[in-house]
Write a protein that holds these residues in place. Structure first.
Motif, PDB file in Angstrom:
ATOM      1  N   ASN A 185       0.852  -1.187   0.000  1.00  0.00           N
ATOM      2  CA  ASN A 185       0.000   0.000   0.000  1.00  0.00           C
ATOM      3  C   ASN A 185       0.896   1.248   0.000  1.00  0.00           C
ATOM      4  O   ASN A 185       1.643   1.465   0.943  1.00  0.00           O
ATOM      5  N   PRO A 186       0.829   2.059  -1.077  1.00  0.00           N
ATOM      6  CA  PRO A 186       1.745   3.202  -1.190  1.00  0.00           C
ATOM      7  C   PRO A 186       1.600   4.181  -0.027  1.00  0.00           C
ATOM      8  O   PRO A 186       2.538   4.914   0.299  1.00  0.00           O
ATOM      9  N   CYS A 187       0.424   4.189   0.589  1.00  0.00           N
ATOM     10  CA  CYS A 187       0.200   5.160   1.664  1.00  0.00           C
ATOM     11  C   CYS A 187       0.773   4.703   2.998  1.00  0.00           C
ATOM     12  O   CYS A 187       0.729   5.430   3.983  1.00  0.00           O
ATOM     13  N   HIS A 188       1.276   3.482   3.051  1.00  0.00           N
ATOM     14  CA  HIS A 188       1.837   3.012   4.316  1.00  0.00           C
ATOM     15  C   HIS A 188       3.328   3.263   4.418  1.00  0.00           C
ATOM     16  O   HIS A 188       3.963   2.891   5.388  1.00  0.00           O
ATOM     17  N   ASP A 189       3.910   3.865   3.386  1.00  0.00           N
ATOM     18  CA  ASP A 189       5.343   4.168   3.425  1.00  0.00           C
ATOM     19  C   ASP A 189       5.524   5.577   2.864  1.00  0.00           C
ATOM     20  O   ASP A 189       5.201   5.833   1.696  1.00  0.00           O
ATOM     21  N   LYS A 190       6.012   6.463   3.698  1.00  0.00           N
ATOM     22  CA  LYS A 190       6.092   7.869   3.315  1.00  0.00           C
ATOM     23  C   LYS A 190       6.896   8.057   2.029  1.00  0.00           C
ATOM     24  O   LYS A 190       6.526   8.850   1.159  1.00  0.00           O
ATOM     25  N   ARG A 191       7.965   7.261   1.877  1.00  0.00           N
ATOM     26  CA  ARG A 191       8.812   7.415   0.681  1.00  0.00           C
ATOM     27  C   ARG A 191       8.030   7.091  -0.584  1.00  0.00           C
ATOM     28  O   ARG A 191       8.184   7.699  -1.615  1.00  0.00           O
ATOM     29  N   HIS A 192       7.163   6.076  -0.469  1.00  0.00           N
ATOM     30  CA  HIS A 192       6.365   5.706  -1.626  1.00  0.00           C
ATOM     31  C   HIS A 192       5.294   6.756  -1.912  1.00  0.00           C
ATOM     32  O   HIS A 192       5.044   7.126  -3.047  1.00  0.00           O
ATOM     33  N   LYS A 193       4.702   7.222  -0.838  1.00  0.00           N
ATOM     34  CA  LYS A 193       3.629   8.204  -0.975  1.00  0.00           C
ATOM     35  C   LYS A 193       4.154   9.489  -1.613  1.00  0.00           C
ATOM     36  O   LYS A 193       3.506  10.086  -2.469  1.00  0.00           O
ATOM     37  N   ASP A 194       5.374   9.869  -1.219  1.00  0.00           N
ATOM     38  CA  ASP A 194       5.963  11.110  -1.719  1.00  0.00           C
ATOM     39  C   ASP A 194       6.181  11.107  -3.228  1.00  0.00           C
ATOM     40  O   ASP A 194       6.129  12.149  -3.868  1.00  0.00           O
ATOM     41  N   ILE A 195       6.446   9.914  -3.774  1.00  0.00           N
ATOM     42  CA  ILE A 195       6.704   9.880  -5.216  1.00  0.00           C
ATOM     43  C   ILE A 195       5.460   9.477  -6.010  1.00  0.00           C
ATOM     44  O   ILE A 195       5.504   9.299  -7.205  1.00  0.00           O
ATOM     45  N   TRP A 196       4.355   9.332  -5.322  1.00  0.00           N
ATOM     46  CA  TRP A 196       3.111   8.937  -5.972  1.00  0.00           C
ATOM     47  C   TRP A 196       2.411  10.174  -6.519  1.00  0.00           C
ATOM     48  O   TRP A 196       2.508  11.254  -5.938  1.00  0.00           O
ATOM     49  N   SER A 197       1.675   9.983  -7.624  1.00  0.00           N
ATOM     50  CA  SER A 197       0.965  11.109  -8.221  1.00  0.00           C
ATOM     51  C   SER A 197      -0.003  11.723  -7.207  1.00  0.00           C
ATOM     52  O   SER A 197      -0.683  11.015  -6.475  1.00  0.00           O
ATOM     53  N   LYS A 198      -0.078  13.060  -7.223  1.00  0.00           N
ATOM     54  CA  LYS A 198      -0.942  13.778  -6.277  1.00  0.00           C
ATOM     55  C   LYS A 198      -2.420  13.452  -6.521  1.00  0.00           C
ATOM     56  O   LYS A 198      -3.262  13.587  -5.647  1.00  0.00           O
ATOM     57  N   GLU A 199      -2.732  13.023  -7.757  1.00  0.00           N
ATOM     58  CA  GLU A 199      -4.139  12.744  -8.070  1.00  0.00           C
ATOM     59  C   GLU A 199      -4.627  11.422  -7.501  1.00  0.00           C
ATOM     60  O   GLU A 199      -5.814  11.138  -7.517  1.00  0.00           O
TER      61      GLU A 199
END
Ligand code: A3P
Length: 285
Positions: free
Chosen positions: A27-41
């Protein structure tokens, strides 16, 4: 710095780490590093809060359709290939990735009260499904329906015949509700009350008012205006002769050991015993 060209580099990498050939989507939202590089949309709110995992032929379509009546519960969009099921964690669709999966869900209008879910009856018997689902949806609640395996097998046999064509309780990764499939068939409103409690979903939806027993279908259906009903299609609740006593005795014996195992496991987990399981083991002993 020298490096191999991309394809050869990948080959080398997978040679060293063969286990990583199959991706495991987190889940991209469970790791800040992943979330940071994920599209804002993109938003992880577009993932289900609970899964109905099957198994097939236990009443999963009925449960899916009853859940979808609830104003706060939203099912995945239908698939042109697998109808009401997404079948993401169980098969080749998994390789299509998280975006593909998320496209099956609307962005919830209210994240804290909207319950997105999907039902894919083959998650139950796909060995990799628990690992994959736990990686992406570690907080999801799980619902499984159990009926007498002899009846399930017979229903499956009828299903295969209808298609002219010659099922594991895995560990929960959050919490598992076991639905007695015999009860879902005979008293769905009572079962749906238990499910609403389990999910903690509000508002309370009155299934006693929403459903009615349709005499000609022989099953519970959605109650419409002017005494009309909306039942499941012809392929759910088929008309076929009752199982012969000979088959019943054979299958009871065939599944006896597994039923005893199931009884032990449910007792260990402190889960209530389905009525059919008590009856089955009572009759056999
Ligand atoms: P049969 O057609 O053999 O009777 P699934 O949707 O998981 O494939 O399960 C199909 C089974 O759901 C049907 O098998 C039927 O017994 C059961 N069922 C339970 N409640 C039902 C309902 N309200 N309408 C139709 N089928 C229902």
């Amino acid at each position: 710095l020298q490096t191999l060209p991309p394809v050869r580099l990948a080959q080398k990498y997978f040679q060293i780490f063969p286990d990583e050939r199959d991706p495991l989507w987190q889940n991209p939202c469970h790791d800040k590093r992943h979330k940071d590089i994920w599209s804002k949309e993109k938003t992880c709110d577009r993932l289900p809060k609970f899964l109905v995992i099957g198994p097939q032929k236990t009443g999963t379509t009925a449960l899916h359709s009853f859940l979808a009546l609830h104003p706060a519960i939203t099912s995945s969009f239908p698939s042109p290939v697998t109808f009401e099921e997404v079948q993401f964690f169980s098969g080749p669709n998994y390789q299509r990735g998280i975006d593909w999966y998320m496209d099956f869900f609307p962005v919830p209008s209210n994240v804290s009260t909207d319950f997105l879910f999907e039902k894919s009856a083959n998650y139950f018997d796909t060995e990799v499904a628990p690992k994959r689902a736990a990686a992406l949806l570690p907080r999801a609640k799980i619902i499984s329906i159990l009926i007498n395996p002899a009846d399930r097998a017979y229903s499956w046999y009828q299903h295969q015949r209808a298609h002219q064509d010659p099922v594991a309780l895995n560990y929960t990764f959050h919490e598992l509700l076991i639905v007695d499939g015999v009860q879902l068939r005979s008293s769905p409103a009572q079962v749906m009350d238990g499910i609403q409690k389990f999910l903690g979903v509000t508002p309370y939806y009155n299934y006693t008012q929403a459903l009615t027993f349709d005499e000609s279908k022989g099953f519970w259906c959605q109650k419409l205006e002017a005494g009309r009903t909306r039942c499941l299609g012809k392929s759910k609740g088929r008309k076929y002769p009752e199982m012969s006593l000979e088959s019943r005795v054979f299958l009871s014996e065939y599944y006896r050991e597994q039923n005893v195992e199931l009884l032990r496991m449910l007792k260990r987990l402190g889960q209530p015993l389905p009525i059919w399981l008590r009856d089955e083991l009572h009759n056999a002993s």
